[in-house]
Write a protein that holds these residues in place. Structure first.
Motif, PDB file in Angstrom:
ATOM      1  N   UNK A 111       1.149  -1.202  -0.055  1.00 47.11           N
ATOM      2  CA  UNK A 111       0.008   0.148   0.076  1.00 47.11           C
ATOM      3  C   UNK A 111       0.889   1.214  -0.035  1.00 47.11           C
ATOM      4  N   UNK A 112       0.886   1.963  -1.167  1.00 45.79           N
ATOM      5  CA  UNK A 112       1.488   3.126  -1.205  1.00 45.79           C
ATOM      6  C   UNK A 112       0.755   4.354  -1.204  1.00 45.79           C
ATOM      7  N   UNK A 113       0.851   5.166   0.048  1.00 47.07           N
ATOM      8  CA  UNK A 113       0.214   6.185   0.140  1.00 47.07           C
ATOM      9  C   UNK A 113       0.832   7.471   0.183  1.00 47.07           C
ATOM     10  N   UNK A 114       0.396   8.513  -0.553  1.00 51.73           N
ATOM     11  CA  UNK A 114       1.021   9.906  -0.684  1.00 51.73           C
ATOM     12  C   UNK A 114       0.242  10.872   0.417  1.00 51.73           C
ATOM     13  N   UNK A 115       0.989  11.671   0.907  1.00 51.50           N
ATOM     14  CA  UNK A 115       0.253  12.644   1.781  1.00 51.50           C
ATOM     15  C   UNK A 115       1.275  13.891   1.640  1.00 51.50           C
ATOM     16  N   UNK A 116       0.823  15.147   1.772  1.00 50.31           N
ATOM     17  CA  UNK A 116       1.422  16.543   1.769  1.00 50.31           C
ATOM     18  C   UNK A 116       2.525  16.791   2.506  1.00 50.31           C
ATOM     19  N   UNK A 117       2.276  16.552   3.864  1.00 48.81           N
ATOM     20  CA  UNK A 117       3.326  17.239   4.924  1.00 48.81           C
ATOM     21  C   UNK A 117       3.249  16.472   6.250  1.00 48.81           C
ATOM     22  N   UNK A 118       4.328  15.949   6.531  1.00 48.61           N
ATOM     23  CA  UNK A 118       4.466  15.207   7.932  1.00 48.61           C
ATOM     24  C   UNK A 118       4.049  16.231   9.013  1.00 48.61           C
TER      25      UNK A 118
ATOM     26  N   UNK B 104       3.122  -1.245   4.272  1.00 51.29           N
ATOM     27  CA  UNK B 104       2.561   0.082   4.006  1.00 51.29           C
ATOM     28  C   UNK B 104       3.612   1.062   3.979  1.00 51.29           C
ATOM     29  N   UNK B 105       3.639   1.824   3.035  1.00 52.01           N
ATOM     30  CA  UNK B 105       4.666   3.039   2.897  1.00 52.01           C
ATOM     31  C   UNK B 105       4.007   4.189   2.458  1.00 52.01           C
ATOM     32  N   UNK B 106       4.144   5.290   3.474  1.00 53.24           N
ATOM     33  CA  UNK B 106       3.683   6.760   3.387  1.00 53.24           C
ATOM     34  C   UNK B 106       4.914   7.519   2.668  1.00 53.24           C
ATOM     35  N   UNK B 107       4.324   8.321   1.634  1.00 56.06           N
ATOM     36  CA  UNK B 107       5.332   9.301   0.945  1.00 56.06           C
ATOM     37  C   UNK B 107       5.198  10.706   0.871  1.00 56.06           C
ATOM     38  N   UNK B 108       6.035  11.531   1.379  1.00 56.00           N
ATOM     39  CA  UNK B 108       5.915  12.932   1.244  1.00 56.00           C
ATOM     40  C   UNK B 108       7.241  13.169   0.817  1.00 56.00           C
ATOM     41  N   UNK B 109       7.356  14.938   0.857  1.00 58.75           N
ATOM     42  CA  UNK B 109       8.690  15.450   0.173  1.00 58.75           C
ATOM     43  C   UNK B 109       9.385  15.723   1.424  1.00 58.75           C
ATOM     44  N   UNK B 110       9.084  15.256   2.634  1.00 51.41           N
ATOM     45  CA  UNK B 110       9.612  15.778   3.667  1.00 51.41           C
ATOM     46  C   UNK B 110      11.121  15.226   4.130  1.00 51.41           C
ATOM     47  N   UNK B 111      12.165  15.867   4.519  1.00 54.72           N
ATOM     48  CA  UNK B 111      13.634  15.115   4.667  1.00 54.72           C
ATOM     49  C   UNK B 111      13.251  13.837   5.659  1.00 54.72           C
TER      50      UNK B 111
END
Length: 151
Positions: free
Chosen positions: A30-37, A63-70
């Motif tokens: 499950x690959x989920x994209x979210x705006x900001x941690x 389950x992997x959550x993806x954002x642009x956060x470092x």
């Protein structure tokens, strides 16, 4: 921009993840994209997926959550809320672009580029089985889990 649809092969990815690891596509995911941690909606979503982490694991799904956060921010976010899912950093937005979730958004009359909250269910053969776009956080993790269990 590509539109990832159900039934097509999932684009491969390899990103730095929390704890110094890597997030790659290997097996049911499950690959989920979210705006900001550490913002309200994203925190709720991560906590909800974490609440169901054992059930996802029992189904053999990562389950992997993806954002642009470092990664450092992701490590703090994970520790602060005791999150049980992998958090991946896509600082250059390469993965979010390939998956078609780097989109133009608008708030208070201003437009900007950002991550669309979206989730993809990928089966063990690397095929996208379900796509959720413009996700509403409440109840979403449970809905994704139900889809996983129905595979």
């Amino acid at each position: 921009m590509p539109e990832i649809t159900e039934g097509q092969p999932a684009p491969a990815f390899d990103m730095p993840a929390d704890g110094g690891g890597r997030a790659t596509l290997s097996g049911p995911t499950v690959l989920y994209f979210y705006p900001k941690a550490d913002t309200p909606g994203c925190t709720s979503e991560a906590k909800d997926f974490s609440e169901h982490a054992d059930a996802f694991a029992a189904a053999g799904v990562t389950v992997i959550g993806v954002s642009k956060d470092p990664v450092k921010k992701l490590d703090r976010f994970k520790a602060k809320y005791d999150l049980k899912v992998t958090l991946a950093s896509d600082e250059e937005a390469g993965v979010t672009e390939v998956w078609g979730v780097w989109v133009e958004k608008s708030m208070y009359g201003k437009t900007y580029m950002g991550i669309e909250r979206a989730t993809f269910l990928i089966d063990g053969t690397g095929v996208v089985r379900r796509v959720w776009r413009k996700v509403s956080v409440k109840g979403h993790a449970a809905e994704v889990l139900a889809a996983v269990q129905a595979l």
